[in-house]
Structure formats: C-alpha cells, structure tokens
Design a protein around this motif. Structure first.
Motif, PDB file in Angstrom:
ATOM      1  N   CYS A   1     -18.931  -2.400 -11.948  1.00 30.19           N
ATOM      2  CA  CYS A   1     -19.400  -1.052 -12.279  1.00 30.19           C
ATOM      3  C   CYS A   1     -20.773  -0.721 -11.699  1.00 30.19           C
ATOM      4  O   CYS A   1     -21.692  -1.535 -11.748  1.00 30.19           O
ATOM      5  N   ASP A   2     -20.886   0.509 -11.191  1.00 25.49           N
ATOM      6  CA  ASP A   2     -22.173   1.040 -10.743  1.00 25.49           C
ATOM      7  C   ASP A   2     -22.991   1.517 -11.938  1.00 25.49           C
ATOM      8  O   ASP A   2     -24.200   1.313 -11.992  1.00 25.49           O
ATOM      9  N   ARG A   3     -22.312   2.176 -12.874  1.00 22.92           N
ATOM     10  CA  ARG A   3     -22.916   2.603 -14.131  1.00 22.92           C
ATOM     11  C   ARG A   3     -21.922   2.308 -15.242  1.00 22.92           C
ATOM     12  O   ARG A   3     -20.726   2.149 -14.999  1.00 22.92           O
ATOM     13  N   PHE A   4     -22.416   2.259 -16.481  1.00 26.28           N
ATOM     14  CA  PHE A   4     -21.485   2.113 -17.598  1.00 26.28           C
ATOM     15  C   PHE A   4     -22.076   2.695 -18.866  1.00 26.28           C
ATOM     16  O   PHE A   4     -23.291   2.947 -18.965  1.00 26.28           O
ATOM     17  N   ALA A   5     -21.187   2.938 -19.836  1.00 24.35           N
ATOM     18  CA  ALA A   5     -21.584   3.460 -21.139  1.00 24.35           C
ATOM     19  C   ALA A   5     -21.058   2.539 -22.222  1.00 24.35           C
ATOM     20  O   ALA A   5     -19.983   1.948 -22.088  1.00 24.35           O
ATOM     21  N   VAL A   6     -21.823   2.419 -23.297  1.00 25.72           N
ATOM     22  CA  VAL A   6     -21.444   1.602 -24.447  1.00 25.72           C
ATOM     23  C   VAL A   6     -20.952   2.524 -25.551  1.00 25.72           C
ATOM     24  O   VAL A   6     -21.644   3.482 -25.930  1.00 25.72           O
ATOM     25  N   MET A   7     -19.751   2.238 -26.075  1.00 28.43           N
ATOM     26  CA  MET A   7     -19.171   3.052 -27.143  1.00 28.43           C
ATOM     27  C   MET A   7     -19.164   2.284 -28.454  1.00 28.43           C
ATOM     28  O   MET A   7     -18.901   1.084 -28.496  1.00 28.43           O
ATOM     29  N   LYS A   8     -19.424   3.007 -29.533  1.00 29.69           N
ATOM     30  CA  LYS A   8     -19.339   2.449 -30.880  1.00 29.69           C
ATOM     31  C   LYS A   8     -18.883   3.552 -31.829  1.00 29.69           C
ATOM     32  O   LYS A   8     -19.465   4.639 -31.854  1.00 29.69           O
ATOM     33  N   SER A   9     -17.829   3.269 -32.573  1.00 31.55           N
ATOM     34  CA  SER A   9     -17.332   4.204 -33.604  1.00 31.55           C
ATOM     35  C   SER A   9     -17.130   5.611 -33.056  1.00 31.55           C
ATOM     36  O   SER A   9     -17.475   6.607 -33.697  1.00 31.55           O
TER      37      SER A   9
ATOM     38  N   PHE B   1     -17.269   3.561 -12.814  1.00 26.22           N
ATOM     39  CA  PHE B   1     -17.958   3.757 -14.089  1.00 26.22           C
ATOM     40  C   PHE B   1     -17.236   2.961 -15.162  1.00 26.22           C
ATOM     41  O   PHE B   1     -16.004   2.923 -15.196  1.00 26.22           O
ATOM     42  N   GLY B   2     -17.985   2.313 -16.035  1.00 25.58           N
ATOM     43  CA  GLY B   2     -17.378   1.494 -17.072  1.00 25.58           C
ATOM     44  C   GLY B   2     -17.587   2.064 -18.462  1.00 25.58           C
ATOM     45  O   GLY B   2     -18.612   2.686 -18.753  1.00 25.58           O
ATOM     46  N   LEU B   3     -16.585   1.857 -19.324  1.00 24.88           N
ATOM     47  CA  LEU B   3     -16.704   2.129 -20.758  1.00 24.88           C
ATOM     48  C   LEU B   3     -16.500   0.801 -21.467  1.00 24.88           C
ATOM     49  O   LEU B   3     -15.448   0.175 -21.321  1.00 24.88           O
ATOM     50  N   ILE B   4     -17.497   0.352 -22.227  1.00 21.95           N
ATOM     51  CA  ILE B   4     -17.399  -0.936 -22.895  1.00 21.95           C
ATOM     52  C   ILE B   4     -17.654  -0.763 -24.389  1.00 21.95           C
ATOM     53  O   ILE B   4     -18.439   0.088 -24.814  1.00 21.95           O
ATOM     54  N   GLY B   5     -16.961  -1.564 -25.174  1.00 21.01           N
ATOM     55  CA  GLY B   5     -17.118  -1.518 -26.619  1.00 21.01           C
ATOM     56  C   GLY B   5     -16.044  -2.372 -27.262  1.00 21.01           C
ATOM     57  O   GLY B   5     -15.085  -2.794 -26.613  1.00 21.01           O
ATOM     58  N   GLU B   6     -16.185  -2.621 -28.547  1.00 16.86           N
ATOM     59  CA  GLU B   6     -15.204  -3.439 -29.245  1.00 16.86           C
ATOM     60  C   GLU B   6     -13.932  -2.639 -29.492  1.00 16.86           C
ATOM     61  O   GLU B   6     -13.887  -1.427 -29.274  1.00 16.86           O
ATOM     62  N   SER B   7     -12.880  -3.315 -29.955  1.00 15.20           N
ATOM     63  CA  SER B   7     -11.621  -2.641 -30.264  1.00 15.20           C
ATOM     64  C   SER B   7     -11.848  -1.562 -31.314  1.00 15.20           C
ATOM     65  O   SER B   7     -12.566  -1.773 -32.295  1.00 15.20           O
ATOM     66  N   GLY B   8     -11.238  -0.393 -31.094  1.00 15.09           N
ATOM     67  CA  GLY B   8     -11.381   0.712 -32.030  1.00 15.09           C
ATOM     68  C   GLY B   8     -12.603   1.566 -31.824  1.00 15.09           C
ATOM     69  O   GLY B   8     -12.865   2.490 -32.609  1.00 15.09           O
ATOM     70  N   SER B   9     -13.341   1.311 -30.743  1.00 11.29           N
ATOM     71  CA  SER B   9     -14.575   2.077 -30.509  1.00 11.29           C
ATOM     72  C   SER B   9     -14.309   3.450 -29.901  1.00 11.29           C
ATOM     73  O   SER B   9     -15.202   4.301 -29.877  1.00 11.29           O
TER      74      SER B   9
END
Length: 260
Positions: free
Chosen positions: A216-224, A32-40
């Motif tokens: 990754c099989d699945r992933f989530a996008v993080m913001k703030s 599983f992946g967590l993706i986002g910019e620095s500080g997310s």
C-alpha cells in the motif's frame, strides 16, 4: 478516481450504525489499504462501493463517486458497466465464490458473451494465458475441475486471473490471503504486486500490517465502522497517532513473534 465521503450505513432492523462518516479516496494507479479487526466495517465498505447492499435492509447515506459520477444514482445499464469493467472485486473466500456443482471452465465463461466459435476460442486462449501469468500453467485441468478439487490458494489465483481478464481500472482485494496457507499467500501477494506494477489501482482490505507494508501507498485504520487514522504507509507505520493503531501494530508484532 474513487472518492468516498461521509458514507454512513445503518441497519433498518436494529437501527445500529454499521459505518460512520467514512471518508477516503483511491487515486489513479494507487494502492490504498483498509485495515482493522473483524467487524470493523472494511467489507461493508467494499460492498457499498460495489452497490451490493440491499436497500430494503440498510439505510445508506453519503457519497461514493467514481471518476466524478455518483455511484448511487447509476441505472442498471451503467451499473453493469461499472461492475467488472470499471471496478472488480476479488472476494474473501474463494471456496464460496464458485458454484460447487459446475466445472470451472463453464463458470469462467459466465458474464462474457460470444457471437461466434472464434470469439469463444480467443477468450479461451486469453484465459489460458492469464492463468499462466498467475502460475496456473495447466489450464485444461483448471477448466475441467470442480471448485472443491482445487486448493484455496489455486482458486484465489483463478479469481485473480478472471479479474485481470476483465481489465478493470480498480480492483478491490477483500482479505484474499485470509483463507490460504503461507505458501499460497506469498504467491498471491506476488500477483498483486504485478497488478500494482501494471498501473491498475488497488483497494486492499486486510487485517495484516505485513500486507499493508508490502503493497500500500496509503492506508486507513478502521474501528467500529469509522476511520480513525489514515495517511502515507511509511508515515503511519513509523509514527502512528491513534492508540488503537498502536495496539493493532503491537498485536501483529506479538503474533508474528509467537509464530517464530
């Protein structure tokens, strides 16, 4: 296997909300992946999973469950088994993961107990074989080196080998290709693919859509501090629903084109 529900973190000093109702799960054998910019909030989430946040500085709400067990209610003995034996984390910067004035051989033995010379010898043999499995064939050189005598890519592979030696059920890989060159990144991603193929679950924290697509099989996008989109990798990459996800993907494509 790992289930996170309504995880919220606030700074007690500033009252700032650093994570907001984070929810996702990692299944047995899944990457599983967590993706986002620095500080997310990606690394903050991983620290919560490992219970590394100081409760005097942060107010933590929500649930983290490992195989149904509440992580926040674990006592010291349970936590010692949880960290390392159940879940291990490969840190972002290998240069700061080791003590600079101690040879790596001694540092790699820390955390393991030996009741006899035979046990120490068996550990050394297993470690040598594990280092070889991540393309570090000269174990004697590694053991007798100080951290600053090895490249970032080599140190990262040493961390991967040490993690594999503990045989955890889930490995958190926190931006482990960020501080290395392209050749080392290629090698490290290959090692993660081997770990994935062995059936170990992975939580891959990254800002790179290429890493997500590869692993990754699945992933989530993080913001703030919150998750704004998640799903199966091929579905989200082919038809992203959130404008921020689209912007991240476009920025990643433009960056790659600029390098070419």
């Amino acid at each position: 296997m790992l289930a996170i529900n309504r995880l919220t973190v606030r700074s007690k000093l500033t009252k700032e909300e650093l994570l907001r109702s984070v929810k996702f799960s990692v299944d047995d054998g899944e990457t599983f992946g967590l993706i986002g910019e620095s500080g997310s909030g990606k690394s903050m989430t991983s620290k919560c999973i490992m219970r590394l946040l100081n409760s005097r500085a942060f107010q933590i709400q929500g649930e983290i469950r490992w195989k149904g067990r509440d992580v926040f209610s674990m006592n010291a003995k349970e936590l010692a088994d949880y960290r390392g034996k159940q879940i291990s984390m490969i840190p972002q910067n290998p240069m700061t993961a080791f003590a600079p004035m101690v040879k790596l051989g001694k540092q790699l033995e820390m955390g393991f107990q030996f009741s006899s010379k035979e046990e120490r010898h068996n550990f050394s043999r297993k470690l040598t074989n594990t280092l070889a499995s991540v393309n570090l064939s000269d174990a004697e050189k590694i053991f007798n080196s100080y951290p600053d005598e090895l490249s970032g890519g080599m140190l990262q592979r040493v961390m991967i080998a040490l993690t594999m030696l503990q045989a955890p059920k889930l490995i958190i890989a926190d931006e482990i290709t960020t501080a290395v060159d392209a050749a080392s990144e290629y090698q490290i991603l290959n090692e993660l693919e081997k770990i994935k193929a062995s059936g170990v679950s992975l939580l891959v924290i990254t800002h790179d859509f290429g890493v997500v697509a590869k692993l990754c099989d699945r992933f989530a996008v993080m913001k703030s501090g919150e998750i704004i989109e998640q799903g199966k990798t091929h579905e989200v990459l082919s038809t992203p629903q959130h404008d921020y996800t689209k912007q991240l993907m476009e920025a990643s494509i433009l960056f790659q084109e600029a390098l070419c």
